[in-house]
Design a protein around this motif. Structure first.
Motif, PDB file in Angstrom:
ATOM      1  N   ASP A  49      -8.888   7.678 -61.430  1.00 55.87           N
ATOM      2  CA  ASP A  49      -8.850   6.338 -62.012  1.00 55.87           C
ATOM      3  C   ASP A  49      -7.430   5.827 -62.234  1.00 55.87           C
ATOM      4  O   ASP A  49      -7.201   4.614 -62.224  1.00 55.87           O
ATOM      5  CB  ASP A  49      -9.616   6.317 -63.343  1.00 55.87           C
ATOM      6  CG  ASP A  49     -11.108   6.508 -63.157  1.00 55.87           C
ATOM      7  OD1 ASP A  49     -11.583   6.360 -62.011  1.00 55.87           O
ATOM      8  OD2 ASP A  49     -11.800   6.805 -64.158  1.00 55.87           O
ATOM      9  N   PHE A  50      -6.485   6.751 -62.463  1.00 62.88           N
ATOM     10  CA  PHE A  50      -5.123   6.325 -62.791  1.00 62.88           C
ATOM     11  C   PHE A  50      -4.123   6.681 -61.690  1.00 62.88           C
ATOM     12  O   PHE A  50      -2.921   6.742 -61.940  1.00 62.88           O
ATOM     13  CB  PHE A  50      -4.694   6.933 -64.130  1.00 62.88           C
ATOM     14  CG  PHE A  50      -5.374   6.298 -65.310  1.00 62.88           C
ATOM     15  CD1 PHE A  50      -4.809   5.227 -65.971  1.00 62.88           C
ATOM     16  CD2 PHE A  50      -6.615   6.756 -65.727  1.00 62.88           C
ATOM     17  CE1 PHE A  50      -5.449   4.634 -67.036  1.00 62.88           C
ATOM     18  CE2 PHE A  50      -7.275   6.164 -66.794  1.00 62.88           C
ATOM     19  CZ  PHE A  50      -6.685   5.088 -67.443  1.00 62.88           C
ATOM     20  N   ALA A  51      -4.655   6.899 -60.506  1.00 59.16           N
ATOM     21  CA  ALA A  51      -3.765   7.154 -59.360  1.00 59.16           C
ATOM     22  C   ALA A  51      -2.893   5.934 -59.100  1.00 59.16           C
ATOM     23  O   ALA A  51      -3.358   4.793 -59.135  1.00 59.16           O
ATOM     24  CB  ALA A  51      -4.609   7.479 -58.123  1.00 59.16           C
ATOM     25  N   GLY A  52      -1.604   6.182 -58.893  1.00 61.04           N
ATOM     26  CA  GLY A  52      -0.675   5.089 -58.618  1.00 61.04           C
ATOM     27  C   GLY A  52      -0.149   4.390 -59.848  1.00 61.04           C
ATOM     28  O   GLY A  52       0.565   3.389 -59.726  1.00 61.04           O
ATOM     29  N   THR A  53      -0.489   4.882 -61.035  1.00 61.92           N
ATOM     30  CA  THR A  53       0.024   4.293 -62.279  1.00 61.92           C
ATOM     31  C   THR A  53       1.075   5.216 -62.885  1.00 61.92           C
ATOM     32  O   THR A  53       1.320   6.316 -62.393  1.00 61.92           O
ATOM     33  CB  THR A  53      -1.110   4.081 -63.299  1.00 61.92           C
ATOM     34  OG1 THR A  53      -1.563   5.365 -63.779  1.00 61.92           O
ATOM     35  CG2 THR A  53      -2.282   3.343 -62.665  1.00 61.92           C
ATOM     36  N   ALA A  54       1.676   4.754 -63.979  1.00 58.75           N
ATOM     37  CA  ALA A  54       2.713   5.551 -64.651  1.00 58.75           C
ATOM     38  C   ALA A  54       2.127   6.612 -65.565  1.00 58.75           C
ATOM     39  O   ALA A  54       2.865   7.404 -66.161  1.00 58.75           O
ATOM     40  CB  ALA A  54       3.635   4.626 -65.443  1.00 58.75           C
ATOM     41  N   THR A  55       0.809   6.646 -65.714  1.00 60.20           N
ATOM     42  CA  THR A  55       0.159   7.610 -66.602  1.00 60.20           C
ATOM     43  C   THR A  55       0.179   9.007 -65.981  1.00 60.20           C
ATOM     44  O   THR A  55      -0.254   9.199 -64.848  1.00 60.20           O
ATOM     45  CB  THR A  55      -1.297   7.201 -66.881  1.00 60.20           C
ATOM     46  OG1 THR A  55      -1.307   5.907 -67.476  1.00 60.20           O
ATOM     47  CG2 THR A  55      -1.961   8.192 -67.824  1.00 60.20           C
TER      48      THR A  55
END
Length: 220
Positions: free
Chosen positions: A26-32
């Motif tokens: 779900d958070f692929a490609g984010t800063a998380t």
């Protein structure tokens, strides 16, 4: 999503490989940053009965104190009445008689200045990003607010007292601070009254309650 709501930059997932994989997706490609940790040896999940008992004990402590040294305050508050429904009742012969002035009579009967309204947050199935065209994100908020029709089913419910004073009833209410919690001990629909247990005496600071799923049968 809770992680987005709190704008978390680091998420630790302990002993849950599937959850770790879901969050990474779900958070692929984010800063998380998502980190998987092993569960410590000897750690076991608490039994549902133990968790329920612990919850009930903590609710009791909220109102009465850990050593039963606090004195909660029981009060009554009016149930919010929809003026349009009262007007419909009068026009159908439920009271008042006559047709002209029915709306004025209904307005005179309904005093919602200090009436309590109860809301609940319901989830909506969010479309998976894989089912959307490339580059298109789902814009629908997965939460929506519904007003609860007062009934005896609300008895023994624990509710959050919302800090929102706005007349708008939308998901923005969920972003408002919780001022405290109250316990609906009785619901008298005929008289249009809630009986409410509050942790302190005085006027209830908000007219909006948020209902969850927790019930508490008070016992001292």
């Amino acid at each position: 999503h809770t992680i987005r709501s709190f704008e978390a930059d680091v998420v630790l997932v302990i002993g849950a490989e599937r959850l770790y994989a879901d969050i990474c997706r779900d958070f692929a490609g984010t800063a998380t940053v998502v980190v998987a940790l092993n569960k410590s040896g000897g750690v076991v999940a608490r039994e549902p009965a133990f968790r329920e008992k612990s919850r009930q004990k903590n609710i009791h402590a909220y109102f009465y104190g850990r050593n039963s040294d606090l004195n909660p305050f029981s009060t009554t508050a009016a149930i919010y009445q929809d003026p349009s429904s009262v007007t419909a009742t009068l026009e159908s012969g439920g009271g008042g008689g006559g047709t002209g002035g029915g709306e004025d009579e209904a307005a005179a009967r309904v005093d919602n200045a200090n009436a309590i309204r109860v809301f609940t947050a319901t989830g909506m199935r969010k479309i998976s990003s894989s089912a959307l065209p490339v580059g298109i994100a789902a814009t629908m908020d997965p939460l929506q607010i519904d007003e609860v029709v007062p009934s005896t089913a609300l008895q023994h419910s624990l509710v959050a007292v919302l800090g929102s004073q706005s007349e708008e009833n939308d998901v923005e209410m969920l972003r408002q601070p919780v001022m405290g919690y109250a316990h609906i001990t009785q619901v008298n629909v005929e008289k249009g009254l809630f009986t409410i247990l509050a942790p302190a005496a005085g006027k209830i600071p908000s007219k909006k309650f948020l209902l969850g799923s927790i019930k508490w049968l008070e016992s001292r």
